[in-house]
Design an enzyme around this catalytic site. Sequence first.
Site, PDB file in Angstrom:
ATOM      1  N   ASP A  67       1.275  -1.221   0.276  1.00  0.00           N
ATOM      2  CA  ASP A  67       0.260  -0.204   0.273  1.00  0.00           C
ATOM      3  C   ASP A  67       0.663   1.622  -0.160  1.00  0.00           C
ATOM      4  OD1 ASP A  67       0.761  -0.440   2.489  1.00  0.00           O
ATOM      5  OD2 ASP A  67      -0.948  -0.813   3.306  1.00  0.00           O
ATOM      6  N   ASP A 136      -8.460  -2.278  14.111  1.00  0.00           N
ATOM      7  CA  ASP A 136      -9.464  -2.475  13.181  1.00  0.00           C
ATOM      8  C   ASP A 136      -9.839  -3.606  12.351  1.00  0.00           C
ATOM      9  OD1 ASP A 136      -8.582  -1.688  11.042  1.00  0.00           O
ATOM     10  OD2 ASP A 136     -10.112   0.060  11.284  1.00  0.00           O
ATOM     11  N   HIS A 138      -8.167  -4.046   9.801  1.00  0.00           N
ATOM     12  CA  HIS A 138      -7.402  -3.697   8.341  1.00  0.00           C
ATOM     13  C   HIS A 138      -6.233  -4.744   8.212  1.00  0.00           C
ATOM     14  CE1 HIS A 138      -5.082  -0.529   9.177  1.00  0.00           C
ATOM     15  NE2 HIS A 138      -4.544  -1.460   9.156  1.00  0.00           N
ATOM     16  N   GLU A 143      -9.811  -0.752   5.346  1.00  0.00           N
ATOM     17  CA  GLU A 143     -10.469  -0.678   6.129  1.00  0.00           C
ATOM     18  C   GLU A 143     -11.519  -1.516   6.379  1.00  0.00           C
ATOM     19  OE1 GLU A 143      -8.620   0.955   8.677  1.00  0.00           O
ATOM     20  OE2 GLU A 143      -7.983   2.823   7.966  1.00  0.00           O
TER      21      GLU A 143
HETATM   22  C1  F6R Z   1       0.844  -1.027   5.976  1.00  0.00           C
HETATM   23  C2  F6R Z   1      -0.424  -1.454   6.544  1.00  0.00           C
HETATM   24  C3  F6R Z   1      -1.217  -1.872   7.698  1.00  0.00           C
HETATM   25  C4  F6R Z   1      -0.037  -2.252   9.130  1.00  0.00           C
HETATM   26  C5  F6R Z   1      -1.743  -2.392   9.813  1.00  0.00           C
HETATM   27  C6  F6R Z   1      -0.693  -2.730  10.674  1.00  0.00           C
HETATM   28  O1  F6R Z   1       1.534  -1.631   5.118  1.00  0.00           O
HETATM   29  O2  F6R Z   1      -0.295  -2.532   5.293  1.00  0.00           O
HETATM   30  O3  F6R Z   1      -2.013  -2.759   7.642  1.00  0.00           O
HETATM   31  O4  F6R Z   1       0.192  -3.331   8.618  1.00  0.00           O
HETATM   32  O5  F6R Z   1      -1.834  -0.961  10.251  1.00  0.00           O
HETATM   33  O6  F6R Z   1       0.632  -1.594  11.498  1.00  0.00           O
HETATM   34  P1  F6R Z   1       1.150  -1.873  12.823  1.00  0.00           P
HETATM   35  O7  F6R Z   1       2.627  -3.272  12.103  1.00  0.00           O
HETATM   36  O8  F6R Z   1       2.233   0.053  12.905  1.00  0.00           O
HETATM   37  O9  F6R Z   1       0.292  -1.828  13.974  1.00  0.00           O
END
Ligand code: F6R
Length: 261
Positions: A67, A136, A138, A143
């Site tokens: 992403d 959440d 995702h 989301e």
């Molecule tokens: C970012 C991504 C997000 C993160 C998620 C958890 O490339 O794919 O889905 O993996 O927001 O983020 P952290 O690891 O910082 O808690």
Amino acid sequence: MEVVIVPDAESGGDLIAEAMARLLRQKPDALLGVATGSTPLPVYRALSARVRAGGADTSRARVAQLDEYVGLPAEHPESYRSVLRREVLEPLGIPMERFLGPDGAAEDVQAACEDYDRALATAGGVDLQLLGIGTDGHIGFNEPCSSLASRTRIKTLTEQTRVDNARFFEGDIEQVPHHVITQGIGTILEARHLVLLATGEGKADAVAATVEGPVAAVCPASALQLHPHATVVVDEGAASRLKLADYFRHTYAHKPHWQGL
Ligand code: F6R
């Protein structure tokens, strides 16, 4: 899906790095799908330690991005392209020519999304996709209530995700973009092996919904239940709400060693 409970984040990183090293032994030009955020850092550290010690060969490995923020120039230090260059490509000695990512600064964002899905397909698809998970539920930036069949497209971040990510922007939520390009859930499900790492008690509810809840768009990560080869690696904190934790421990303890992840 397979659930592996590890003592801590470092052991999770080590286990997944070993799976990546093994994949690269079988397929030296494997396409590794990588995530950003804090969770995957132990994986990248463990894999680059293996590369330095001669235990993993990334000389032909390719890397694909999951992403990207919309509107940040590629050279912005917090664009995911920059983050991945710093945290993954440079430590692993992989040049930008072997990196695939969407153009978050494109004028025509929709075309950039379609181009990226095409580029992934042309590259032969992702062999192993590493995923984190949001509080959440995702994955990527899909989301809650993202279509489980979605393709790469623009999404609007929830306020919670912007609050969570403000730590990368000097704690200032105003600097966190509202929009992102993310591989869709349908795109992610096309990877040959999905490996989700979750660490810390803050992820425990999302992990329980992913693993033991129904497949539902309200918890995007639950789509992993539809994948023939999905592995969820969790530390004790992230595993703390799993009703079947003992079953998962028992199964993994008795798994034939040669199977790997
Ligand atoms: C970012 C991504 C997000 C993160 C998620 C958890 O490339 O794919 O889905 O993996 O927001 O983020 P952290 O690891 O910082 O808690």
